[in-house]
Design a protein around this motif. Structure first.
Motif, mmCIF file in Angstrom:
data_model
loop_
_atom_site.group_PDB
_atom_site.id
_atom_site.type_symbol
_atom_site.label_atom_id
_atom_site.label_comp_id
_atom_site.label_asym_id
_atom_site.label_seq_id
_atom_site.Cartn_x
_atom_site.Cartn_y
_atom_site.Cartn_z
ATOM 1 N N LEU A 113 0.817 -1.241 -0.078
ATOM 2 C CA LEU A 113 0.042 0.093 -0.036
ATOM 3 C C LEU A 113 0.953 1.061 0.111
ATOM 4 C CD1 LEU A 113 -2.528 -1.007 2.759
ATOM 5 C CD2 LEU A 113 -3.021 -0.873 0.266
ATOM 6 N N ASN A 114 2.288 1.149 -0.019
ATOM 7 C CA ASN A 114 2.994 2.287 0.196
ATOM 8 C C ASN A 114 3.151 3.307 -1.096
ATOM 9 O OD1 ASN A 114 5.159 4.103 0.894
ATOM 10 N ND2 ASN A 114 6.454 2.547 1.430
ATOM 11 N N PHE A 158 -7.517 -0.924 -2.808
ATOM 12 C CA PHE A 158 -8.361 -2.049 -2.733
ATOM 13 C C PHE A 158 -7.944 -3.131 -3.848
ATOM 14 C CE2 PHE A 158 -11.748 -4.725 -4.604
ATOM 15 C CZ PHE A 158 -11.992 -5.485 -3.470
ATOM 16 N N ASN A 159 -7.691 -2.651 -4.932
ATOM 17 C CA ASN A 159 -7.141 -3.694 -6.031
ATOM 18 C C ASN A 159 -5.955 -4.376 -5.825
ATOM 19 O OD1 ASN A 159 -9.523 -3.082 -7.457
ATOM 20 N ND2 ASN A 159 -8.761 -1.514 -8.649
ATOM 21 N N VAL A 160 -4.635 -3.613 -5.198
ATOM 22 C CA VAL A 160 -3.512 -4.073 -5.171
ATOM 23 C C VAL A 160 -3.528 -5.061 -3.970
ATOM 24 C CG1 VAL A 160 -2.334 -1.867 -6.140
ATOM 25 C CG2 VAL A 160 -2.606 -2.377 -3.456
ATOM 26 N N ILE A 206 3.279 -9.979 -9.011
ATOM 27 C CA ILE A 206 2.201 -8.972 -8.476
ATOM 28 C C ILE A 206 2.337 -7.715 -9.576
ATOM 29 C CG2 ILE A 206 1.364 -7.644 -6.610
ATOM 30 C CD1 ILE A 206 2.847 -9.835 -4.687
ATOM 31 N N GLY A 207 1.523 -7.411 -10.237
ATOM 32 C CA GLY A 207 1.619 -6.395 -11.071
ATOM 33 C C GLY A 207 2.003 -4.994 -10.644
ATOM 34 N N SER A 208 1.549 -4.849 -9.394
ATOM 35 C CA SER A 208 1.620 -3.485 -8.841
ATOM 36 C C SER A 208 3.250 -3.228 -8.463
ATOM 37 C CB SER A 208 0.727 -3.126 -7.822
ATOM 38 O OG SER A 208 1.081 -3.954 -6.441
ATOM 39 N N TYR A 209 3.796 -4.269 -8.188
ATOM 40 C CA TYR A 209 5.219 -4.166 -7.884
ATOM 41 C C TYR A 209 6.225 -4.261 -9.211
ATOM 42 C CZ TYR A 209 4.639 -5.152 -2.905
ATOM 43 O OH TYR A 209 4.272 -5.235 -1.357
ATOM 44 N N ASP A 210 5.525 -4.340 -10.178
ATOM 45 C CA ASP A 210 6.385 -4.320 -11.575
ATOM 46 C C ASP A 210 6.521 -3.002 -12.021
ATOM 47 O OD1 ASP A 210 7.935 -5.480 -13.481
ATOM 48 O OD2 ASP A 210 6.107 -5.778 -14.706
ATOM 49 N N THR A 238 -11.355 -12.573 0.496
ATOM 50 C CA THR A 238 -12.683 -12.892 0.873
ATOM 51 C C THR A 238 -13.760 -11.738 0.421
ATOM 52 O OG1 THR A 238 -12.305 -11.843 2.972
ATOM 53 C CG2 THR A 238 -11.605 -13.951 2.890
ATOM 54 N N ASP A 239 -15.093 -12.160 0.600
ATOM 55 C CA ASP A 239 -15.986 -11.190 0.357
ATOM 56 C C ASP A 239 -15.972 -10.139 1.324
ATOM 57 O OD1 ASP A 239 -16.741 -12.598 -2.046
ATOM 58 O OD2 ASP A 239 -18.123 -13.655 -1.245
ATOM 59 N N GLU A 240 -15.342 -10.472 2.781
ATOM 60 C CA GLU A 240 -15.493 -9.293 3.792
ATOM 61 C C GLU A 240 -14.569 -8.218 3.290
ATOM 62 O OE1 GLU A 240 -16.689 -13.342 5.742
ATOM 63 O OE2 GLU A 240 -15.177 -12.590 4.007
ATOM 64 N N PHE A 241 -13.519 -8.379 2.439
ATOM 65 C CA PHE A 241 -12.599 -7.474 2.158
ATOM 66 C C PHE A 241 -13.390 -7.001 0.936
ATOM 67 C CE2 PHE A 241 -8.957 -6.125 -0.490
ATOM 68 C CZ PHE A 241 -8.383 -5.058 0.396
ATOM 69 N N ASN A 242 -13.697 -5.544 1.178
ATOM 70 C CA ASN A 242 -14.568 -4.780 0.097
ATOM 71 C C ASN A 242 -14.268 -3.166 0.229
ATOM 72 O OD1 ASN A 242 -16.131 -3.847 2.186
ATOM 73 N ND2 ASN A 242 -17.268 -5.678 1.919
ATOM 74 N N MET A 243 -14.710 -2.585 -0.834
ATOM 75 C CA MET A 243 -14.521 -1.115 -0.837
ATOM 76 C C MET A 243 -15.015 -0.326 0.321
ATOM 77 S SD MET A 243 -12.483 0.272 -2.989
ATOM 78 C CE MET A 243 -12.883 1.817 -2.430
#
Length: 334
Positions: A70-71, A145-147, A189-193, A118-123
């Motif tokens: 998240l950084n 949220f997406n990353v 993990i795409g967000s790290y590339d 999980t579904d509990e993790f949401n916006m």
């Protein structure tokens, strides 16, 4: 030489908007040596930060993995996004750390990678975690949220339940290799590339992947999960703050047009020529500083140098010392 170091040297040799000043880097190295002679600086300083855990904290590896996933992009103009935690208000990067620690205190398992699947993790939950003390909102909430979702799915696909599992798996085939960890996260993990195309050449920056390794190394004092034989292959973490302190100390210089653009807070495109140059030239400047420090007898690597420079930039901000604006980019990479 690591891919990031090679890229930094290449871009620094071709750059037109940002120039690395070797003499300024030598002077900066001397100043750092003098300052460090009065106050010891090591990876122990990482755990000394109030909000950071220590190596004995349960789940600390996944805490670090969460923070560094998240950084990115916590810079803001007034009013700044602000998180209140344990009676103190935090902005910038520390607002992220405070928000995650607050969520854990509220029994939200936000540092569990399998929870992200999980579904509990949401916006709705993300908005709760990153609620602000003022009218300012945390930037790029949907991207955050997406990353996390992407990272959780990557671990799940690999048969891992936590990032500790990833480290254990890597250590069995690549004993104590920092670069192996960087390669795994950037490949899976795409967000790290964090790469770009510069003058038709693919260049590597890998800010969050490298700081992930650096944080684990620092938290564990170079032992256990943090024991990496090749930690010196990691470069500085190209972000917004360190270029400010490098510019203030004449380690990097800007063309008049680029300087004007930064001071006017003009937004840049992620991956643009100018943005790549300021990030890669910052990496190369720190390489020169580290090499000079080692020549002066100071045992330091780019990880510690980055921590030191970042802390120094934050100190200048607290002192209201006038330094150049940070460059403006909204990106998941830093």
């Amino acid at each position: 030489m690591s891919k990031v170091r090679k890229s930094a040297e290449f871009v620094a040799s071709k750059s037109t908007n940002v120039t690395v000043n070797a003499e300024g880097c030598r002077s900066m190295a001397l100043a750092i040596k003098q300052r460090m002679s009065h106050s010891h600086y090591s990876h122990s300083n990482w755990s000394a930060h109030t909000l950071n855990p220590d190596m004995n904290t349960p789940g600390v590896v996944d805490w670090i993995f969460t923070i560094d996933t998240l950084n990115f992009s916590f810079w803001s103009d007034e009013p700044k996004f602000e998180v209140k935690y344990q009676g103190n208000n935090y902005t910038g990067y520390w607002s992220l750390v405070a928000a995650i620690n607050r969520a854990l205190d509220e029994n939200i398992p936000i540092t569990c990678p399998m929870f992200w699947c999980t579904d509990e993790f949401n916006m709705e939950l993300i908005r709760k975690i990153f609620r602000s003390e003022n009218e300012a909102s945390a930037p790029l909430l949907e991207e955050r949220f997406n990353v996390l979702r992407e990272a959780g799915e990557a671990l799940k696909k690999g048969g891992f339940k936590s990032f500790e599992d990833v480290l254990r798996s890597l250590s069995s085939s690549n004993p104590r290799s920092a670069l192996a960890v960087v390669d795994w996260v950037t490949s899976n993990i795409g967000s790290y590339d964090d790469t770009a195309l510069y003058k038709n050449v693919k260049v590597y920056i890998y800010k969050r992947a490298q700081i992930l390794v650096g944080d684990i190394w620092a938290c564990f004092h170079g032992t256990g999960f943090g024991e990496f034989e090749d930690i010196n292959e990691i470069t500085m973490f190209a972000d917004y703050r360190v270029p400010q302190i490098l510019y203030a100390n004449n380690c990097i210089e800007y063309s008049p047009h680029f300087h004007d653009k930064i001071q006017k807070k003009v937004m840049m495109e992620s991956g643009s020529c100018e943005e790549v140059e300021i990030r890669e030239c910052s990496i190369w400047a720190v390489e020169l500083i580290v090499n000079e420090l080692n020549n002066l007898g100071v045992n330091i690597n780019a990880v510690l140098a980055d921590f030191y420079l970042w802390d120094t930039a934050k100190e200048k901000e607290k002192e209201n010392t006038r330094i150049i604006e940070c460059h403006r980019v909204r990106s998941v990479f830093y």
